[in-house]
Every structure is written in C-alpha cells, then in structure tokens.
Write an enzyme that holds these catalytic residues in place. Structure first.
Site, PDB file in Angstrom:
ATOM      1  N   HIS A 107      -3.403   6.548   0.804  1.00  0.00           N
ATOM      2  CA  HIS A 107      -2.286   7.220   1.467  1.00  0.00           C
ATOM      3  C   HIS A 107      -0.966   6.491   1.236  1.00  0.00           C
ATOM      4  O   HIS A 107      -0.927   5.290   0.953  1.00  0.00           O
ATOM      5  CB  HIS A 107      -2.550   7.326   2.975  1.00  0.00           C
ATOM      6  CG  HIS A 107      -2.607   5.986   3.664  1.00  0.00           C
ATOM      7  ND1 HIS A 107      -1.475   5.292   4.031  1.00  0.00           N
ATOM      8  CD2 HIS A 107      -3.648   5.226   4.056  1.00  0.00           C
ATOM      9  CE1 HIS A 107      -1.814   4.158   4.617  1.00  0.00           C
ATOM     10  NE2 HIS A 107      -3.133   4.086   4.648  1.00  0.00           N
ATOM     11  N   ARG A 140      -2.490  10.114   8.267  1.00  0.00           N
ATOM     12  CA  ARG A 140      -1.757   9.622   7.093  1.00  0.00           C
ATOM     13  C   ARG A 140      -2.487   9.968   5.797  1.00  0.00           C
ATOM     14  O   ARG A 140      -1.845  10.239   4.776  1.00  0.00           O
ATOM     15  CB  ARG A 140      -1.510   8.117   7.203  1.00  0.00           C
ATOM     16  CG  ARG A 140      -2.732   7.224   7.387  1.00  0.00           C
ATOM     17  CD  ARG A 140      -2.269   5.807   7.740  1.00  0.00           C
ATOM     18  NE  ARG A 140      -3.338   4.827   7.844  1.00  0.00           N
ATOM     19  CZ  ARG A 140      -4.041   4.594   8.928  1.00  0.00           C
ATOM     20  NH1 ARG A 140      -3.836   5.303  10.028  1.00  0.00           N
ATOM     21  NH2 ARG A 140      -4.971   3.638   8.954  1.00  0.00           N
ATOM     22  N   GLU A 145     -10.018   4.083   7.540  1.00  0.00           N
ATOM     23  CA  GLU A 145      -9.701   2.686   7.256  1.00  0.00           C
ATOM     24  C   GLU A 145     -10.647   1.773   8.040  1.00  0.00           C
ATOM     25  O   GLU A 145     -11.259   2.176   9.032  1.00  0.00           O
ATOM     26  CB  GLU A 145      -8.241   2.407   7.637  1.00  0.00           C
ATOM     27  CG  GLU A 145      -7.781   0.968   7.456  1.00  0.00           C
ATOM     28  CD  GLU A 145      -7.948   0.453   6.033  1.00  0.00           C
ATOM     29  OE1 GLU A 145      -9.096   0.138   5.666  1.00  0.00           O
ATOM     30  OE2 GLU A 145      -6.940   0.340   5.309  1.00  0.00           O
ATOM     31  N   HIS A 193      -8.060   5.345   2.405  1.00  0.00           N
ATOM     32  CA  HIS A 193      -7.363   4.123   2.797  1.00  0.00           C
ATOM     33  C   HIS A 193      -7.742   2.953   1.892  1.00  0.00           C
ATOM     34  O   HIS A 193      -8.718   3.020   1.137  1.00  0.00           O
ATOM     35  CB  HIS A 193      -7.702   3.802   4.249  1.00  0.00           C
ATOM     36  CG  HIS A 193      -7.473   4.944   5.169  1.00  0.00           C
ATOM     37  ND1 HIS A 193      -6.300   5.138   5.866  1.00  0.00           N
ATOM     38  CD2 HIS A 193      -8.258   6.014   5.463  1.00  0.00           C
ATOM     39  CE1 HIS A 193      -6.381   6.266   6.568  1.00  0.00           C
ATOM     40  NE2 HIS A 193      -7.554   6.806   6.338  1.00  0.00           N
TER      41      HIS A 193
END
Length: 332
Positions: A86, A135, A189, A259
């Site tokens: 991202h 995100r 993440e 991520h």
C-alpha cells in the site's frame, strides 16, 4: 503469546467473514430466474477457480456478434501475480507503528497508488485480494482506476445473507466488466501489539535501538503482545496456498494489495528465502512486483517500472500479446 495473538486475529476477522467468498458466483450466475436471495452453492472459492470467468482472454473480438453464443476459451497455462504494498499511510507519515490499526492513505499515498496502477495498466487482472485494512483496499481501488481494461473492482461482502443480497448485481454485462475483490484479515499487516500507535524514534530512545530493531526486523522475536514475522508468515502463506495459488493454477491473473510484512512473508514463500534473507528484504510503498506462475513454479519478473514497460512485456509471449490486444482495441 500465541493465545493473545489468536484472540487478536479473531477480533480482526470479525470485520470480514471467515467463510470463503464465492467469486465465481458473482461472475457467472445467470440472470434468468434470479431470486432475491443468493442461491446456495456447495463450493468454495479455492474449489471453483476454474469456474471464474476470465473475460480478459476473450474481450478483444472487435465486433462480437450478439447472436452468437458465448464460447469459453481454454485457460492459459500461465498466470500473472502482481504484489503491491500500500501507499504511504497517515501513520507512516507520522512515523508511528501502525500494524493492524486501520488508517487511510496520505495524499502522497494516493499518488503512489495511482502511479502503481499506471505501471500495471497493461497487465491482465481477473481477481484482487486485499487485506481487511483500508489503506490496502484504497491502494487496490486507486490502482485499478488506471488500468486500460477499465473493469470495475467490486468488493464482495459475505458478512451476512443481507450483505450478499443487497450487493447483488443483476446485469450480466456489468458483471463481465467487473473484478471481484476479496478482503482477508490473513493478509493484514503484522500485529505490533503494545507498540501500535507509538512513535518509532521515541520507542527506540525508550527501549534502545537494538531492542526495537529486533522487534521490527528479526524473524522469530515478537514485540510485546504482538506478532513476530514468523507468526505473520504462518497466516499469510497459509491463506495464499489455500485461496490464491489455486486461482493462479486455473489461469486467473491475480493482484494482491497488502502490507510490508504480509507481502514479505509471501515473497519468502515464492522465492524460497531463508528466515535470515527475508529480514533484509525491503518493499517500497506503491511499487508493484510481478511474478509469472507457470507449470507450478513462480518466476520473478521484477517491478514493472518505466514508461514503456518493455522490460516486463519482453518476458512472456502472453503478456506481450495482451498488450498488443489492448493497443488494437484502443484504435477501434
């Protein structure tokens, strides 16, 4: 430690249903006699990869006859896999540990996502996987606005019967021009535990640079009440093997927007890296990586950088042909 992490995963997973999404149902369900409720079918996404319609292989007939029945074409034995970390988030900008906290992109991050989209604009995409965090989803959506096929990414919702029913698409033509997007917490993440929300520089001053470096870069050492990279890899790679690899094996071209640590885990699997090698792997925000899956093997093709992308399309005949078809369609 493992117990607390498992509990955190359950909390995250409550946002996105654990049940597999039926992407094939989204793409191929006939319109005639469609009830207001989705018909229940006894298959999972990993079991129905070959049933997902890949319009990209057939869309470029200049003037297809509306009277001719649809003829399914044989799947290619090659599939593209695009990985995108991202763009910059608001907490990246503030130098804070973000982990599984759900924060959006900055203006710079939006620009990075758009630039990533330009670099993959000539690579076929049939299916998108993202984490459950905004995100990553923003990055995927913004990147696809730049794709030359102009297919619309649609996030599938499987939280409840009502969610599926209310988001149903009743146009077969519209579905053909759409790309299913599947959000999975397993691609989130790494959960940074008690470090989340703390300033990285201040944390290093408090605990010592060496200790923070171990929390951030070691493979087996987790931060307090958080995940190690090894723990993140266990969930991310298992999800990739169970849900994403079968799609690639069926000839579907996949993009993953996720991520730094979940993608590092997947790259460790794809490139057969050691636990030491993966700790030195850095991924830039908004820079796509391309792999080709063929005959059961993953071949790394680097990052599609540059305005002409000649370095990408020289690698495989199929990608070169796809680019040529896009160019031909643009002139019609």
């Amino acid at each position: 430690m493992a117990t607390s992490t498992t509990m955190s995963h359950q909390a995250i997973g409550s946002v996105v249903s654990q049940r597999p999404f039926k992407a094939s149902q989204f793409l191929k369900e006939p319109l005639n006699n469609v009830p207001m409720k989705f018909r229940q079918k006894r298959f999972k996404i990993e079991a129905t990869a070959s049933q997902i319609s890949v319009v990209d292989n057939t869309f470029l007939s200049p003037s297809p006859s509306k009277n001719k029945p649809h003829e399914s074409k044989k799947k290619s034995n090659e599939a593209a896999l695009i990985l995108i970390r991202h763009g910059e988030s608001l907490w990246n900008e503030k130098n804070l540990f973000t982990g599984c906290v759900d924060v959006p992109l900055t203006q710079k991050g939006v620009g990075e996502a758009i630039e990533a989209g330009k670099k993959i604009s000539n690579i076929p995409v049939d299916l998108i996987f993202t984490s459950s965090l905004i995100r990553a989803q923003m990055t995927a959506m913004l990147a696809m606005t730049q794709h030359r096929r102009k297919k619309v990414p649609i996030i599938l919702h499987n939280e409840s019967v009502k969610a599926k029913t209310w988001s149903h698409v009743f146009s077969e033509e519209t579905r053909k021009q759409s790309i299913p997007v599947i959000a999975a917490w397993q691609l989130n993440e790494r959960m940074y535990g008690e470090l989340q929300g703390l300033n990285k520089k201040e944390t290093a001053e408090r605990y010592g640079t060496q200790q923070v470096h171990e929390w951030r870069r070691s493979y087996e050492i987790p931060p307090p009440k958080g995940e190690s990279l090894e723990m993140c890899a266990e969930r991310a790679v298992a999800y990739f093997e169970d849900n994403i690899k079968p799609e690639l094996a069926s000839g579907n071209n996949v993009m993953i927007a996720a991520h730094g640590n979940s993608l590092r885990s997947i790259i460790m699997y794809l490139d057969d890296l050691t636990s030491q090698e993966v700790t030195t792997l850095d991924l830039s925000t908004g820079v796509p990586l391309l792999y080709i899956f063929k005959e059961g093997k993953f071949m790394k093709r680097g990052s599609p950088v540059g305005s002409t992308e000649a370095g990408v399309y020289a690698y495989t005949k199929r990608l070169a042909q796809y680019r040529e078809k896009l160019d031909a369609a643009a002139t019609i």
